[in-house]
Motif scaffolding. Structure first.
Motif, PDB file in Angstrom:
ATOM      1  N   LEU A 157      -5.832  -3.139   4.068  1.00 44.32           N
ATOM      2  CA  LEU A 157      -6.352  -3.499   2.750  1.00 44.32           C
ATOM      3  C   LEU A 157      -7.408  -2.529   2.237  1.00 44.32           C
ATOM      4  N   ARG A 197       0.848  -1.188   0.000  1.00 48.89           N
ATOM      5  CA  ARG A 197       0.000   0.000   0.000  1.00 48.89           C
ATOM      6  C   ARG A 197       0.885   1.240   0.000  1.00 48.89           C
ATOM      7  N   THR A 247       3.310 -10.838  -6.701  1.00 45.82           N
ATOM      8  CA  THR A 247       2.357  -9.741  -6.530  1.00 45.82           C
ATOM      9  C   THR A 247       2.121  -8.965  -7.808  1.00 45.82           C
ATOM     10  N   GLU A 298      -3.032  -9.032  -1.814  1.00 45.15           N
ATOM     11  CA  GLU A 298      -2.667  -8.036  -0.799  1.00 45.15           C
ATOM     12  C   GLU A 298      -2.713  -8.641   0.601  1.00 45.15           C
ATOM     13  N   TYR A 352      -0.349  -2.291  -7.017  1.00 43.77           N
ATOM     14  CA  TYR A 352      -0.232  -1.688  -5.698  1.00 43.77           C
ATOM     15  C   TYR A 352      -1.569  -1.043  -5.334  1.00 43.77           C
ATOM     16  N   THR A 353      -1.837  -0.972  -4.044  1.00 40.29           N
ATOM     17  CA  THR A 353      -2.982  -0.204  -3.561  1.00 40.29           C
ATOM     18  C   THR A 353      -2.480   1.201  -3.260  1.00 40.29           C
TER      19      THR A 353
END
Length: 224
Positions: A179, A2, A137, A157, A25-26
Motif C-alpha cells: 500500500l 498497484r 475499486t 486498496e 490505481y496506486t
C-alpha cells in the motif's frame, strides 16, 4: 491495484501516471531500465507497464531477469516499433501483452484490468466480490445486500489486497509494502488503523464477512 510504469519519455510517463491515478490505481514510475528492474523485483506490483527501449537496460532484459527469478508479475510491453518480430521477441521473453505507440488509453486500461484479473479473484463488471460484499475499486464503494458505504482510497486498496489474496494471511510488512511502497516510512500502526476502519464499515453494512487477526502472523478475510 498497484502499477509500475517504466518509461524514459518523462512526459508520457507522467501522463500515464495521471491517467492511472484517475482510475484509483496506486502508481509508481521510473525512467530507466536499472531502476525498472529493481522496482519490479520488489514483487509489490500487480501490473508492470514497461517500455521496450530504455536507457541502462532494455525492456526485454528486464522481463527476462524477472522471469528467470520466478517473478510472474504481469507485464504490458510498450514499443514504438511495429515489426512483428519485435512483438514476438517480447512475448517470448515473458511479456503478457503489448501495445504499440501511439496507443489508445481506453485500450491500455482495458488490458490492465484484464491482467489484474489473472490472479483468480472473483470479479463482477464493476469490481471484486468476497462472500456477501462487493468492492467497487473505481467508485471507491463497498456494498452488502442493499447497503453501500464510501471508502477512502487506502481502505479500498487494503480490502482489494485482502480479497485478491483471500487464501493467504497477509503480514503487516506485506501490507505496508503493497500500500505504501517498499521504501515507505509507514509503520505497523498505519495498518492497524485502516484494518479498524474497514472492520467498522463491514459492521455498519451488517456483513457476514470479517477481517480476522492471526496472532503473530497478520490478517485475512473470513466469511462467517
Amino acid at each position: 491495484m498497484r502499477i509500475l510504469v517504466v518509461e524514459d519519455e518523462i512526459h508520457l510517463a507522467e501522463a500515464l501516471v495521471q491517467l492511472l491515478k484517475k482510475q484509483n490505481y496506486t502508481v509508481d514510475s521510473v525512467y530507466d531500465g536499472e531502476d525498472g528492474l529493481d522496482y519490479a523485483m520488489s514483487n509489490i506490483y500487480d501490473v508492470v507497464v514497461l517500455d521496450l527501449m530504455l536507457p541502462k537496460m532494455d525492456g526485454l532484459s528486464i522481463i527476462k531477469n524477472m522471469r528467470k527469478t520466478g517473478n510472474d508479475t504481469p507485464v504490458i510491453m510498450l514499443t514504438a516499433k511495429g515489426e512483428v518480430m519485435d512483438k514476438v521477441k517480447g512475448l517470448d521473453s515473458g511479456a503478457d501483452d503489448y501495445l504499440a505507440k501511439p496507443f489508445n488509453t481506453d485500450e491500455l486500461l482495458a488490458r490492465i484490468r484484464a491482467l489484474g484479473r489473472r490472479k483468480g479473484e472473483v470479479t463482477t463488471p464493476t469490481g471484486l466480490t468476497f462472500g456477501d460484499i462487493e468492492l467497487d475499486t473505481s467508485a471507491l464503494t463497498l456494498s452488502c445486500a442493499s447497503k453501500e458505504i464510501n471508502l477512502t482510497l487506502k481502505e479500498s486498496e487494503l480490502l482489494e489486497y485482502l480479497i485478491t489474496n483471500k487464501s493467504t494471511v497477509l503480514s503487516k510488512d506485506m501490507i505496508i509494502e503493497k500500500l505504501w511502497g517498499f521504501d515507505s516510512e509507514a509503520e505497523a500502526n498505519h495498518v492497524e488503523v485502516y484494518i479498524s476502519f474497514l472492520r467498522k464499515k463491514l459492521k455498519y453494512l451488517g456483513s457476514k464477512t470479517s477481517i480476522v487477526t492471526v496472532r503473530g502472523v497478520g490478517y485475512s478475510l473470513k466469511e462467517e
